[in-house]
Design a protein around this motif. Structure first.
Motif, PDB file in Angstrom:
ATOM      1  N   ASP A 230      23.328 -81.372   9.096  1.00  0.00           N
ATOM      2  CA  ASP A 230      23.001 -82.775   9.355  1.00  0.00           C
ATOM      3  C   ASP A 230      23.201 -83.654   8.123  1.00  0.00           C
ATOM      4  OD1 ASP A 230      22.467 -82.231  11.969  1.00  0.00           O
ATOM      5  OD2 ASP A 230      20.305 -81.997  11.674  1.00  0.00           O
TER       6      ASP A 230
ATOM      7  N   GLU B 265      27.198 -76.625  11.734  1.00  0.00           N
ATOM      8  CA  GLU B 265      27.154 -78.043  11.437  1.00  0.00           C
ATOM      9  C   GLU B 265      25.911 -78.304  10.600  1.00  0.00           C
ATOM     10  OE1 GLU B 265      26.214 -82.368  12.955  1.00  0.00           O
ATOM     11  OE2 GLU B 265      25.191 -80.579  13.666  1.00  0.00           O
TER      12      GLU B 265
ATOM     13  N   GLU C   5      17.923 -80.296   7.477  1.00  0.00           N
ATOM     14  CA  GLU C   5      18.040 -80.302   8.941  1.00  0.00           C
ATOM     15  C   GLU C   5      17.135 -81.394   9.498  1.00  0.00           C
ATOM     16  OE1 GLU C   5      19.880 -78.706  11.326  1.00  0.00           O
ATOM     17  OE2 GLU C   5      18.745 -79.934  12.751  1.00  0.00           O
TER      18      GLU C   5
ATOM     19  N   GLU D 265      19.385 -89.311  13.347  1.00  0.00           N
ATOM     20  CA  GLU D 265      20.310 -88.934  12.272  1.00  0.00           C
ATOM     21  C   GLU D 265      20.930 -90.178  11.641  1.00  0.00           C
ATOM     22  OE1 GLU D 265      23.205 -86.228  13.880  1.00  0.00           O
ATOM     23  OE2 GLU D 265      21.757 -84.601  14.167  1.00  0.00           O
TER      24      GLU D 265
HETATM   25 MG    MG Z   1      22.926 -81.057  13.682  1.00  0.00          MG
END
Ligand code: MG
Ligand code: A3P
Ligand code: MG
Length: 387
Positions: free
Chosen positions: A227, A225, A242, A177
């Motif tokens: 990303d 949540e 995602e 991420e």
């Molecule tokens: Mg996530």
């Protein structure tokens, strides 16, 4: 009538209405594709952020933009600097605060179901889950069903004490991420700048959204949540992305492993209306080997072609599940002023049971956990919505 007698009476009545405390899994003996209940495109009502201090703020400060990650980058980078959010109960608290904001309040008042997206993912993938069971807590308050994940202290401890390998593998996901995101939007497909590292990982920081959708006739509000987003960000899920990591596919077994993850990828993203899942394939040594974007809807197509799983079965089961639990809890709650907390337990390959968590048992203390709550809802929220 004393409480035990009342409970027995309610159970008998529910049975009489063909509402047993058990929901079986689909048997898959039907032929041809199922006609699932329509699923409405999710609409984002609100977004919010968690700061490094884990403070909830009503802005997009934790929102990130997608960028291409550098290839061959090591996913254990800054592992020792990881600020790891402690394992916590899957409480609805943040989501409930969002429900009282102006942008959500009118929708919350009409909702049948309020929960996190992670809970919905568990529910709709249950027909194909043959390893891990789960437990949920549910409350029916003023015509709305609230569902949270149930975890015991022992279970939280277990998660906190991950094996070193598991902990590192978990970090890889967050490191990916970090490589894939920036604070400011970049034009698409420019080559990575510098070494592409987005800085140390702090898992307290999260960007979240609250969406409304409908499954059949059920109005659902979910928090989740997210990303990151594309540079064309509109505020709506059609620009959300995602991110996932998975081992590079070298042989049939790896392929099988990746394919078995697709169901979760699809369910998690589809429920929120996220159109694309960017997968970073990593080597055994924990480096990014290649990156591929999958349209969320392609997962269902691939699975159907191979006869592996059917997204329609998932939606159908989710609808049956929620409808049953809503009827069951609505009926029971009609006959008592006490707040009932329900425990919903899934056993793989078998089905789902629902039973009342009694006030005077340790199981109930586990739900309230010494906090100022009515069941699992914060008192302040409960006082606000109680009938
Ligand atoms: Mg996530
Ligand atoms: P991957 O997605 O690459 O597996 P999410 O994908 O849901 O946004 O989660 C981000 C990362 O959190 C995951 O990366 C994984 O590393 C970590 N993670 C999520 N669920 C986890 C779990 N149950 N146990 C350990 N790590 C988890
Ligand atoms: Mg992810």
């Amino acid at each position: 009538m004393d409480e035990a007698a009342r409970q027995a009476w309610i159970e008998a009545e529910l049975d009489g209405y063909n509402l047993p405390p058990f929901i079986p899994l689909p048997t898959f003996d039907h032929h041809g594709p199922v006609e699932p209940p329509p699923f409405q495109r999710p609409l984002a009502l609100l977004t919010f952020s968690y700061t490094p201090e884990r403070k909830l703020i009503w802005n997009n400060s934790a929102m990130k933009f997608y960028k291409n990650p550098p290839l061959n980058a090591p996913l254990d980078r800054d592992y020792d600097k990881w600020i790891k959010r402690p394992e916590e109960r899957g409480r609805l608290d943040g989501l409930l605060r969002a429900l009282r904001r102006k942008a959500v309040r009118p929708e919350a008042a009409r909702a049948d179901v309020v929960t996190w997206r992670g809970v919905m993912t568990k529910i709709i993938t249950a027909p194909y889950e043959n390893r891990e069971g789960w437990d949920l807590n549910a409350m029916f308050v003023n015509n709305c069903l609230y569902i949270e994940e149930h975890s015991t202290d022992a279970r939280l401890q277990e998660k906190e004490n991950m094996t070193p390998q598991h902990r590192l593998a978990s970090y890889y996901g967050y490191a990916f991420e970090s490589y894939c995101t920036t604070d400011r939007p970049l034009p698409p497909d420019i080559p990575p700048q510098g070494d592409g590292w987005g800085g140390p990982v702090d898992t307290n920081v999260q960007w979240c959204t609250v969406v409304k959708t409908k499954l059949g006739n059920l109005r659902i509000i979910m928090g989740a949540e997210v990303d990151c987003v594309r540079e064309t960000f509109t505020g709506q899920p059609d620009t959300f992305v995602e991110l996932k990591t998975s081992q590079v596919i070298r042989n049939q077994r790896d392929d099988q492993r990746f394919r078995s993850k697709m169901l979760k990828y699809w369910a998690q993203s589809y429920l929120l209306g996220i159109p694309e899942v960017v997968v970073g394939f990593r080597t055994q040594e924990g480096r990014i080997a290649n990156v591929q974007s999958f349209p969320t809807l392609d997962f269902t197509k691939m699975a159907r072609e191979r006869g592996e799983w059917d997204g329609g079965v998932c939606l159908e089961f989710g609808f049956e599940f929620l409808t049953h639990i809503l009827r069951y809890t609505r009926f029971a709650q009609k006959h008592t002023k006490d707040t009932i907390v329900w425990r919903i337990s899934f056993k793989p390959g078998s089905g789902v049971t629902i039973k009342q968590v009694d006030f005077d048992t340790p199981a109930y203390d586990e739900v309230v956990n010494g906090e100022d709550r009515e069941g699992f809802l914060p008192n302040s929220y409960y006082e606000h919505v109680r009938p």
